[in-house]
Design an enzyme around this catalytic site. Structure first.
Site, PDB file in Angstrom:
ATOM      1  N   ASP A  13       0.856  -1.185   0.000  1.00  0.00           N
ATOM      2  CA  ASP A  13       0.000   0.000   0.000  1.00  0.00           C
ATOM      3  C   ASP A  13       0.892   1.235   0.000  1.00  0.00           C
ATOM      4  OD1 ASP A  13      -2.139   1.692   0.144  1.00  0.00           O
ATOM      5  OD2 ASP A  13      -2.755   1.130   2.169  1.00  0.00           O
ATOM      6  N   ASP A 107      -2.873   2.544  -6.017  1.00  0.00           N
ATOM      7  CA  ASP A 107      -1.870   2.613  -4.951  1.00  0.00           C
ATOM      8  C   ASP A 107      -1.778   1.377  -4.074  1.00  0.00           C
ATOM      9  OD1 ASP A 107      -4.328   3.009  -3.778  1.00  0.00           O
ATOM     10  OD2 ASP A 107      -3.660   4.599  -2.434  1.00  0.00           O
ATOM     11  N   GLU A 108      -2.445   0.284  -4.414  1.00  0.00           N
ATOM     12  CA  GLU A 108      -2.315  -0.911  -3.598  1.00  0.00           C
ATOM     13  C   GLU A 108      -2.551  -2.166  -4.423  1.00  0.00           C
ATOM     14  OE1 GLU A 108      -5.316  -1.693  -0.598  1.00  0.00           O
ATOM     15  OE2 GLU A 108      -6.641  -0.199  -1.490  1.00  0.00           O
TER      16      GLU A 108
END
Length: 363
Positions: A13, A107-108
């Protein structure tokens, strides 16, 4: 579960991703509370730097509230093309270690490193090397969780944020999960947390004690799933190609509107959703959406959804729009309520084998 091969899952993350990209690319923003959002009464926060989070600013918060909480915040309009480019860089780092990658957003992502391309001796060592490479190549930081399954890895990645990692070894799972507040379980929002609190359930240990059968009786399959998660059980595999589970369109109005004024907006959103559905059908003609969903957000930011799964799936844009409009009758709020946002979605996709892929719309 004990007989199945022990998976090694990493959840990576990126830390305050959009805001961190802005701070990286503009030296004047470093060390300052940065809020990624357009200014204005209808805007919401896309991301907040850790300096802004100290003041209580969070993603999805109305921008006007963020400004009240942190008057000194620097507002930066989002640049998604730039964020996507950085996300592609990060994906390149992942691909050096495994092809089993399941992106959740820009983003993850989940990584299955049970059989990695580069064996560094442990999943922990792989996570460390991945984070080091991300820092070196993007000048950004990431946090990671390492665990035997996706549920635990996602929780673990949040444990030592920012710029840290946390390892949940199999022997630690039972005790670790037992004391977790139910609000930490993905999918348990404020409403569900309140319902569980009414039953005297505050932790995963309480879920275990309540029992699988009573939970299933009250909440259906979700109750059974809650009981499994309370035991740290999650059999989901990392999916390198995630099937579409939702197609939706939503819009925030220039001014708040009463329910009876929403029809033209709902029909416009239905047209956009139907166009997306036709593109999906062109690629996967066997997959049919059966559930129509109407999402509304009130002027005071209360979100509600109403859905209908009919005997037959919608067969045209008009049918989708009409069903979405009809769902207004099930809203059940006072006539004077005004709405700032509406959304129309299709879900409940039937797989070629007849099973259904279902997920929360507009998540």
């Amino acid at each position: 579960m004990s007989e199945a091969p022990q998976r090694k899952i990493i959840h990576v993350d990126m830390d305050a991703f959009y805001a961190s990209v802005e701070q990286r690319d503009d030296l004047a923003l470093r060390g300052k509370p940065v809020v990624v959002a357009w200014r204005g009464p209808r805007s919401v926060v896309c991301a907040a730097s850790y300096e802004a989070r100290v003041f209580g600013v969070r993603s999805a918060m109305p921008a006007v509230r963020a400004e009240r909480l942190c008057p000194q915040a620097v507002f930066v309009p989002p640049d998604f093309a730039r964020y996507k480019a950085v996300s592609k860089q990060v994906r390149g780092v992942f691909e050096r270690y495994t092809d089993r990658i399941e992106p959740l957003s820009l983003d993850e992502a989940y990584l299955d490193v049970t059989a990695p391309k580069r064996d560094l001796g442990s999943a922990t060592a792989i996570a460390t090397e991945i984070r080091d490479a991300i820092r070196e190549e993007t000048q950004l930081t990431a946090s990671a969780g390492i665990a035997p399954n996706k549920f635990l890895a996602k929780i673990a990645s949040d444990w030592n944020k920012p710029d840290g990692q946390f390892v949940l070894k199999p022997a630690m799972v039972d005790a670790f999960v037992a004391v977790l507040p139910v609000g930490k379980i993905p999918g348990v929002g404020k409403v569900m947390e309140a319902k569980l609190a009414e039953l005297g359930i505050a932790t995963c240990a309480d879920l275990r004690a309540f029992g699988e059968a009573p939970l299933e009786a009250r909440f259906g399959r979700w109750g059974r799933r809650l009981h499994e998660l309370s035991l740290g059980i999650d059999a989901r595999e990392v999916q390198t190609e995630r099937p579409t589970v939702q197609i939706s369109s939503e819009d925030t109005f220039a001014s708040d509107l009463p329910l009876d004024a929403l029809e033209p907006h709902i029909r416009r959103l239905a047209a956009s959703t139907w166009a997306g559905y036709l593109r999906e059908r062109a690629q996967h003609p066997d997959r049919v959406a059966r559930t129509v969903v109407l999402k509304l957000k009130t002027a005071d930011f209360r979100t509600l959804t109403r859905s209908l799964t009919g005997a037959e799936p919608p067969t045209s844009e008009h049918a989708l729009a009409q069903t979405a409009c009809d769902l207004r009758a099930r809203v059940g709020l006072p006539a004077g309520t005004r709405y700032r946002l509406a959304g129309v979605g299709l879900a409940g996709f039937a797989e070629p084998d007849g099973s259904a892929a279902q997920d929360d719309l507009f998540a």
